[in-house]
Scaffold this active site. Sequence first.
Site, PDB file in Angstrom:
ATOM      1  N   LYS A  14      -2.499  -5.332   2.123  1.00 24.86           N
ATOM      2  CA  LYS A  14      -3.079  -5.053   0.799  1.00 24.86           C
ATOM      3  C   LYS A  14      -2.203  -5.600  -0.305  1.00 24.86           C
ATOM      4  CE  LYS A  14      -0.232  -1.521  -0.744  1.00 24.86           C
ATOM      5  NZ  LYS A  14       0.859  -1.852  -1.661  1.00 24.86           N
ATOM      6  N   PRO A 104       4.426  -8.609   6.603  1.00 23.27           N
ATOM      7  CA  PRO A 104       5.861  -8.336   6.486  1.00 23.27           C
ATOM      8  C   PRO A 104       6.189  -6.843   6.531  1.00 23.27           C
ATOM      9  CG  PRO A 104       5.158  -9.911   4.811  1.00 23.27           C
ATOM     10  CD  PRO A 104       3.912  -9.423   5.498  1.00 23.27           C
ATOM     11  N   GLY A 107       7.483  -4.740   2.865  1.00 23.53           N
ATOM     12  CA  GLY A 107       7.209  -5.821   1.911  1.00 23.53           C
ATOM     13  C   GLY A 107       6.385  -5.409   0.712  1.00 23.53           C
ATOM     14  N   GLY A 108       5.839  -4.193   0.729  1.00 23.94           N
ATOM     15  CA  GLY A 108       4.946  -3.789  -0.361  1.00 23.94           C
ATOM     16  C   GLY A 108       3.507  -4.170  -0.084  1.00 23.94           C
ATOM     17  N   ALA A 110       1.818  -2.846   2.668  1.00 18.94           N
ATOM     18  CA  ALA A 110       1.264  -1.773   3.496  1.00 18.94           C
ATOM     19  C   ALA A 110       1.087  -2.182   4.958  1.00 18.94           C
ATOM     20  CB  ALA A 110      -0.058  -1.254   2.910  1.00 18.94           C
ATOM     21  N   SER A 113       1.053   0.877   7.086  1.00 20.67           N
ATOM     22  CA  SER A 113      -0.221   1.572   6.887  1.00 20.67           C
ATOM     23  C   SER A 113      -1.342   0.888   7.659  1.00 20.67           C
ATOM     24  CB  SER A 113      -0.568   1.609   5.400  1.00 20.67           C
ATOM     25  OG  SER A 113       0.455   2.259   4.689  1.00 20.67           O
ATOM     26  N   ALA A 114      -1.324  -0.441   7.682  1.00 24.18           N
ATOM     27  CA  ALA A 114      -2.337  -1.190   8.441  1.00 24.18           C
ATOM     28  C   ALA A 114      -2.237  -0.827   9.922  1.00 24.18           C
ATOM     29  CB  ALA A 114      -2.134  -2.698   8.244  1.00 24.18           C
ATOM     30  N   ASP A 146      -1.260   4.835   1.615  1.00 24.19           N
ATOM     31  CA  ASP A 146      -2.038   3.592   1.647  1.00 24.19           C
ATOM     32  C   ASP A 146      -2.940   3.478   2.872  1.00 24.19           C
ATOM     33  OD1 ASP A 146      -0.707   2.666  -0.620  1.00 24.19           O
ATOM     34  OD2 ASP A 146       0.830   1.634   0.550  1.00 24.19           O
TER      35      ASP A 146
END
Length: 306
Positions: A14, A104, A107-108, A110, A113-114, A146
């Site tokens: 995301k 990554p 990495g910011g 998510a 979360s994925a 997230d």
Amino acid sequence: MSEHVSVTVRAPAKLNLHLGVGAPRPDGFHPLDTVYHAIGIYDDVTVAPAAEFRVIFETADYVDGQALPGRGDNIVDRAAALLTAAAGLPRQPGADVRIRKDIPVAGGMAGGSADGAAALVALDRLWRLETPDEEMLRLAAELGSDVPFALYGGTAHGTGRGELVEPVDDQGSWWWVIVTSTEGLSTPAVYRRWDELYPDASLTPLSGLAVLEAIASGNPLALARAMHNDLEAAAFDLRPDLERRVARGEAAGALRGMITGSGPTCVFLCGGAAEAREVAGELRAEGAAVLVASGPVAGAHLVRGW
Ligand code: C5P
């Protein structure tokens, strides 16, 4: 439909096209007003029947496998435990879980979360639990702020601590250059720095309305103007090299550069696919990897299995 067939679920990275942050709540989380956008960089979670529960990671060359949480305490282990409890099973069934990571780590984007969202969907299939959708969303929110968005994908408005997700109509096709970092940034550390920088922050986060309107217009120039991330100053403070990187991408022809989430990944909105390839070429020497992707794309979805 053999018992031995594996199931693969794919979940996207995301971006936050808008990230408004408010002063911390009593539970320590920050109220957010965010616009999520799923792009075509994915992790694949493959599960197969097994006596024991085992998780194996396989990473793209630019993804730092060392930075992954260890055995027993990663988000996939927690997803399995939550599903088991929600289904009322006396003990957790086994599974061989293989995670192919192209998103990554830290990495910011998510990535964790994925994996959590994909694991929920894949294990629910493998164990034939048929967990209702609302229950899946509740478990996702428990896994992380997230994670519900990773189930939805597309483009969506996020509120609460990010877990309350409202899909938005996005007819656009937006092209992005993504520059990853060799070293990740810890999300809690970036929020802590933000708290230090803005001790008098409002409880109400800045609204993402301008970005939602730009999305509805389908015009990349409008989106470039509207994009905003309240965590950017905190991430730049911890990593001054990122500010220079954003400037270099904009000088190379991107319409707008920004960090995504809590960083350190830098994302650049481009006018189209050809422009994105050109900007990526100019930035090739920057970061651990320079990727080109478009959005929006689907949330966690089955790509193989029954
Ligand atoms: O929900 P998630 O596990 O992704 O959050 C990771 C950390 O990021 C939290 O423990 C908290 O420190 C910070 N966070 C926050 N406010 C949010 C989301 C995350 O402070 N809305």
